[in-house]
Scaffold this motif. Sequence first.
Motif, mmCIF file in Angstrom:
data_model
loop_
_atom_site.group_PDB
_atom_site.id
_atom_site.type_symbol
_atom_site.label_atom_id
_atom_site.label_comp_id
_atom_site.label_asym_id
_atom_site.label_seq_id
_atom_site.Cartn_x
_atom_site.Cartn_y
_atom_site.Cartn_z
ATOM 1 N N VAL A 33 10.570 -4.996 3.437
ATOM 2 C CA VAL A 33 9.196 -4.749 2.702
ATOM 3 C C VAL A 33 8.827 -3.376 3.254
ATOM 4 O O VAL A 33 9.284 -3.506 4.282
ATOM 5 C CB VAL A 33 7.720 -5.799 3.341
ATOM 6 N N PRO A 34 8.881 -2.279 2.303
ATOM 7 C CA PRO A 34 8.904 -1.198 2.517
ATOM 8 C C PRO A 34 7.936 -0.558 3.229
ATOM 9 O O PRO A 34 7.181 -0.694 3.258
ATOM 10 C CB PRO A 34 9.702 0.278 1.087
ATOM 11 N N PRO A 35 7.892 0.674 3.623
ATOM 12 C CA PRO A 35 7.150 0.848 4.508
ATOM 13 C C PRO A 35 6.051 1.681 3.728
ATOM 14 O O PRO A 35 6.727 2.476 2.286
ATOM 15 C CB PRO A 35 7.600 2.467 5.433
ATOM 16 N N GLU A 36 4.530 1.990 3.473
ATOM 17 C CA GLU A 36 3.928 2.374 2.933
ATOM 18 C C GLU A 36 4.378 3.854 2.803
ATOM 19 O O GLU A 36 4.385 4.603 2.895
ATOM 20 C CB GLU A 36 2.392 2.706 4.070
ATOM 21 N N ALA A 37 3.666 4.345 1.233
ATOM 22 C CA ALA A 37 3.861 5.808 0.779
ATOM 23 C C ALA A 37 3.194 6.592 1.748
ATOM 24 O O ALA A 37 2.026 6.363 2.244
ATOM 25 C CB ALA A 37 3.927 5.405 -0.769
ATOM 26 N N VAL A 169 4.424 -5.755 6.747
ATOM 27 C CA VAL A 169 3.953 -6.063 5.368
ATOM 28 C C VAL A 169 2.628 -5.351 5.048
ATOM 29 O O VAL A 169 2.087 -4.362 5.398
ATOM 30 C CB VAL A 169 2.614 -7.370 6.340
ATOM 31 N N ALA A 170 3.112 -5.015 3.546
ATOM 32 C CA ALA A 170 2.698 -4.010 2.725
ATOM 33 C C ALA A 170 1.056 -4.398 1.698
ATOM 34 O O ALA A 170 0.622 -5.028 2.995
ATOM 35 C CB ALA A 170 3.283 -4.178 1.133
ATOM 36 N N SER A 171 0.402 -2.837 2.615
ATOM 37 C CA SER A 171 -1.315 -2.613 3.056
ATOM 38 C C SER A 171 -1.824 -2.613 1.357
ATOM 39 O O SER A 171 -1.239 -1.190 0.730
ATOM 40 C CB SER A 171 -1.830 -2.641 3.867
ATOM 41 N N GLN A 172 -2.279 -2.870 0.720
ATOM 42 C CA GLN A 172 -3.385 -1.951 -0.725
ATOM 43 C C GLN A 172 -3.787 -0.694 0.045
ATOM 44 O O GLN A 172 -4.817 0.320 -0.830
ATOM 45 C CB GLN A 172 -3.951 -2.674 -1.654
ATOM 46 N N ALA A 173 -4.248 -0.382 1.964
ATOM 47 C CA ALA A 173 -4.791 0.306 2.284
ATOM 48 C C ALA A 173 -4.786 1.744 2.157
ATOM 49 O O ALA A 173 -2.833 2.162 2.761
ATOM 50 C CB ALA A 173 -5.038 0.093 3.550
ATOM 51 N N PRO A 222 -1.971 -16.432 6.007
ATOM 52 C CA PRO A 222 -3.642 -15.426 6.583
ATOM 53 C C PRO A 222 -3.371 -14.492 5.871
ATOM 54 O O PRO A 222 -2.538 -13.143 5.820
ATOM 55 C CB PRO A 222 -3.739 -15.420 7.517
ATOM 56 N N THR A 223 -4.598 -13.625 4.943
ATOM 57 C CA THR A 223 -4.459 -12.359 4.397
ATOM 58 C C THR A 223 -6.049 -11.703 5.378
ATOM 59 O O THR A 223 -6.914 -11.982 5.813
ATOM 60 C CB THR A 223 -4.414 -12.134 2.811
ATOM 61 N N LEU A 224 -6.016 -10.848 5.131
ATOM 62 C CA LEU A 224 -6.837 -9.657 5.594
ATOM 63 C C LEU A 224 -7.966 -9.827 4.526
ATOM 64 O O LEU A 224 -7.816 -9.210 3.298
ATOM 65 C CB LEU A 224 -6.035 -8.103 6.288
#
Length: 252
Positions: A33-37, A169-173, A222-224
């Motif tokens: 999983v790549p780092p967030e932008a 874990v990738a995040s949409q934030a 689990p997901t936040l």
Amino acid sequence: MALGLLALGVGCTADPGVRPTGSASAARAPHSVPPEAATAWRPLAPLSREQLRATLVPVSELSAGTTTEEEAPVSDTTAETIARAAKRSPGCAPVLDAMIEQSVGAARLTYVTGDNTRSNRTLVEVAAVPGGRARERFEALRDAVHGGSCTSLRLSDRFGAEPLEVEPVASQASEVPVVGFRLLSSTGAATTRGGSTWLYLYAAVGDNRAVFCKIDDTALAPTLPTDLVTAQIHRLVTAGASPEPTPTAVTP
């Protein structure tokens, strides 16, 4: 910040319930999983405990039926367990710091949605980062998780030498820089025969930060809660915003 002890040594809730599941590897994500932008660093001076407390999301802004519980501070035993683990796995020290770090002015709540089981419980803690080290600590955590210096760790000898896998874990934030990661226990290493997953999201807001944590059986992935994460980050971002100036009447 302390996110409580579960049988293996650490977690975001302390629930004695057991729900056996299948293979612990069923829901595991690859390590690629790549780092967030890159997201712009938002300047925000350290907030007081009262200000931080005021940023915690009220249940009126969340889905119907959501309630909250006060979260107890970390115990000395938990802190000692984490300190020993950091010595064993120095590359994972930033991850362990994110799990255990405490601030005198921290404010925390556990949000409960639905029945009072651990799968419906999400801990949120907001705190000021002392000493102007917010970016340094954030980047160390990002490098440990996404840079591969922390891929597994062992928290306690009480339950043998079973390690916890550490995965990004990738995040949409996207409003602020974030690092998401999870700790995965192998089958039989924790209270559930299917293994357990501790899911974390660390959001950096100037000299303040928010940490979210949720735990569940590994196979249940689990997901936040997105609404809680989005609302909490936004409230923290806007906490230090200056009010709009009141227009001054001009006398002709």
